[in-house]
Design a protein around this motif. Structure first.
Motif, PDB file in Angstrom:
ATOM      1  N   ALA A   1       1.981  -3.541  -5.589  1.00 27.95           N
ATOM      2  CA  ALA A   1       1.793  -2.420  -5.530  1.00 27.95           C
ATOM      3  C   ALA A   1       1.734  -1.826  -6.672  1.00 27.95           C
ATOM      4  O   ALA A   1       0.345  -1.487  -7.210  1.00 27.95           O
ATOM      5  CB  ALA A   1       3.157  -2.237  -5.211  1.00 27.95           C
ATOM      6  N   ARG A   2       0.926  -2.345  -8.312  1.00 26.95           N
ATOM      7  CA  ARG A   2       1.122  -1.954  -8.855  1.00 26.95           C
ATOM      8  C   ARG A   2      -0.200  -2.469  -9.375  1.00 26.95           C
ATOM      9  O   ARG A   2      -1.124  -1.250  -9.863  1.00 26.95           O
ATOM     10  CB  ARG A   2       1.937  -2.860 -10.425  1.00 26.95           C
TER      11      ARG A   2
ATOM     12  N   VAL B   1       1.204  -1.603  -0.158  1.00 24.75           N
ATOM     13  CA  VAL B   1       0.175   0.095   0.079  1.00 24.75           C
ATOM     14  C   VAL B   1       0.424   1.266   0.017  1.00 24.75           C
ATOM     15  O   VAL B   1       1.127   2.115  -0.722  1.00 24.75           O
ATOM     16  CB  VAL B   1      -0.793   0.446   1.215  1.00 24.75           C
TER      17      VAL B   1
ATOM     18  N   GLY C   1      -5.714   4.442  -7.245  1.00 22.53           N
ATOM     19  CA  GLY C   1      -5.500   6.100  -7.894  1.00 22.53           C
ATOM     20  C   GLY C   1      -6.489   5.828  -8.993  1.00 22.53           C
ATOM     21  O   GLY C   1      -7.446   7.219  -8.465  1.00 22.53           O
TER      22      GLY C   1
ATOM     23  N   LEU D   1       0.565   9.984  -3.923  1.00 20.13           N
ATOM     24  CA  LEU D   1      -0.979  10.414  -3.716  1.00 20.13           C
ATOM     25  C   LEU D   1      -1.153  11.189  -3.080  1.00 20.13           C
ATOM     26  O   LEU D   1      -0.775  11.006  -1.332  1.00 20.13           O
ATOM     27  CB  LEU D   1      -2.215   8.613  -3.933  1.00 20.13           C
TER      28      LEU D   1
ATOM     29  N   ALA E   1       2.248   1.508  -3.599  1.00 19.33           N
ATOM     30  CA  ALA E   1       1.339   1.880  -4.532  1.00 19.33           C
ATOM     31  C   ALA E   1       0.720   3.302  -3.646  1.00 19.33           C
ATOM     32  O   ALA E   1       0.183   3.978  -5.437  1.00 19.33           O
ATOM     33  CB  ALA E   1       0.222   1.136  -4.265  1.00 19.33           C
ATOM     34  N   THR E   2       0.433   3.841  -3.054  1.00 18.30           N
ATOM     35  CA  THR E   2      -0.134   4.821  -2.334  1.00 18.30           C
ATOM     36  C   THR E   2       1.173   6.267  -2.521  1.00 18.30           C
ATOM     37  O   THR E   2       1.126   7.558  -2.828  1.00 18.30           O
ATOM     38  CB  THR E   2      -0.506   5.004  -2.118  1.00 18.30           C
ATOM     39  N   GLU E   3       2.012   5.812  -3.417  1.00 19.10           N
ATOM     40  CA  GLU E   3       4.047   6.736  -2.805  1.00 19.10           C
ATOM     41  C   GLU E   3       2.608   7.914  -4.016  1.00 19.10           C
ATOM     42  O   GLU E   3       2.850   7.584  -5.491  1.00 19.10           O
ATOM     43  CB  GLU E   3       5.384   6.399  -3.970  1.00 19.10           C
TER      44      GLU E   3
ATOM     45  N   ARG F   1      -1.892   0.581  -7.451  1.00 17.18           N
ATOM     46  CA  ARG F   1      -2.270   1.818  -7.130  1.00 17.18           C
ATOM     47  C   ARG F   1      -2.823   2.095  -8.434  1.00 17.18           C
ATOM     48  O   ARG F   1      -3.328   3.057  -8.714  1.00 17.18           O
ATOM     49  CB  ARG F   1      -0.241   2.128  -8.120  1.00 17.18           C
ATOM     50  N   GLU F   2      -3.403   1.301  -9.656  1.00 14.14           N
ATOM     51  CA  GLU F   2      -4.358   1.302 -10.099  1.00 14.14           C
ATOM     52  C   GLU F   2      -5.370   1.541 -10.100  1.00 14.14           C
ATOM     53  O   GLU F   2      -6.253   2.390 -10.181  1.00 14.14           O
ATOM     54  CB  GLU F   2      -4.334   0.367 -11.525  1.00 14.14           C
TER      55      GLU F   2
END
Length: 304
Positions: free
Chosen positions: A285-286, A196, A293, A203, A199-201, A289-290
């Motif tokens: 993570a990928r 997480v 986001g 955001l 993934a949220t870096e 992220r999608e």
């Protein structure tokens, strides 16, 4: 690094030495880890064999005598197979025990679907009064085991081979605020935190870390939404949306949106590796992220 399960037998064995109220009940799985403790305490380390219903029933009987049973096997054999005994022998008789699982949702893919239990927490949610701990690191597992064993209530401790890189200071009750933002709240449960955070870096979201999910930290979530708004993403290492109802109850008086990410209901019929299962469910993570986001970009969150 050792695993959460590597910590289990040494920690509980020490507690057996220190507290004659504690008993361990096994169904073959994990018996080697308690061999020495069993020699020291043959009346309080009990192996019932491959009889999971008896495993829980025997633990309930020990609890009725005033002992504190610690019960261990794979999650699918601890929660799903003997669910009637969990419901009646522990719940209906209102006695406490500590259920400590291994294998989590898919920690042993080559064991097949019989050894996978992504629905374990959701199943326990149909019962009243359970505390559920989901550590994300071996250090946290040790802390939460101590919390669980020294109490008197019904506790489920969900151990996994999946782990975050570092443990955090936890109290067995509240969520930790790991990152602060203004455009939504992401609740990362247990071993999902590292993915997480990656993934949220970049955001603009708040990240809460949950290692105790029942009782759900309603107050902690509400505090976070005051600054970050009421778009909430749950990232759970078990069945997607398991805690969505808890979020809805926590924010029942406030307009909000919830996105539940976790293990999908569809059965993956290839063994693969743990990492391949994680990716197939979009929990790397990928994939996170999608979806995170896209969710937080679909509109400004409602603020309190």
């Amino acid at each position: 690094m050792d695993t959460m399960r590597d910590r289990f037998a040494p920690v509980v064995s020490r507690m057996l030495d220190e507290d004659d109220r504690i008993a361990v009940v096994l169904a073959e799985i994990g018996a080697d880890g308690f061999r020495e403790a069993g020699r020291r305490h043959p009346d309080r380390v009990i192996n019932v064999g491959i009889r999971e219903q008896l495993l829980v029933g025997a633990a309930a009987g020990l609890a009725l005598t005033g002992l504190r049973p610690v019960v261990h096997t794979f999650a699918s054999f601890l929660v799903e197979r003997p669910f009637e005994q969990v419901k009646l022998d522990l719940g209906h008789q209102d006695v406490g025990a500590v259920l400590v699982s291994a294998a989590a949702s898919f920690d042993w893919p080559s064991g097949g679907h019989t050894h996978m239990a992504p629905g374990d927490v959701a199943l326990l949610d149909t019962l009243d009064g359970w505390t559920v701990h989901v550590p994300g690191h071996p250090d946290e597992a040790e802390t939460l085991l101590h919390h669980a064993v020294t109490g008197d209530d019904k506790v489920y401790v969900r151990l996994s081979v999946q782990s975050n890189r570092q443990g955090r200071v936890i109290d067995g009750k509240r969520f930790l605020t790991v990152r602060e933002g203004l455009r939504g709240v992401v609740v990362a449960v247990g071993p999902m935190l590292d993915a997480v955070l990656a993934a949220t870096e970049g955001l603009d979201v708040t990240v809460l870390y949950a290692t105790t999910v029942r009782p759900f930290d309603t107050a902690g979530l509400r505090r976070a939404t005051r600054a970050a708004g009421t778009d909430v993403v749950l990232v759970e290492p078990y069945l997607a949306g398991t805690s969505a109802g808890e979020v809805n109850r926590a924010l029942s008086d406030i307009p909000h949106r919830v996105l539940g990410l976790g293990v999908a209901r569809r059965e993956l019929r290839r063994y693969g590796t743990v990492e391949e299962h994680v990716a197939a469910h979009g929990l790397e993570a990928r994939g996170l992220r999608e979806r995170i986001g896209r969710f937080v970009d679909t509109g400004r969150p409602v603020t309190v």
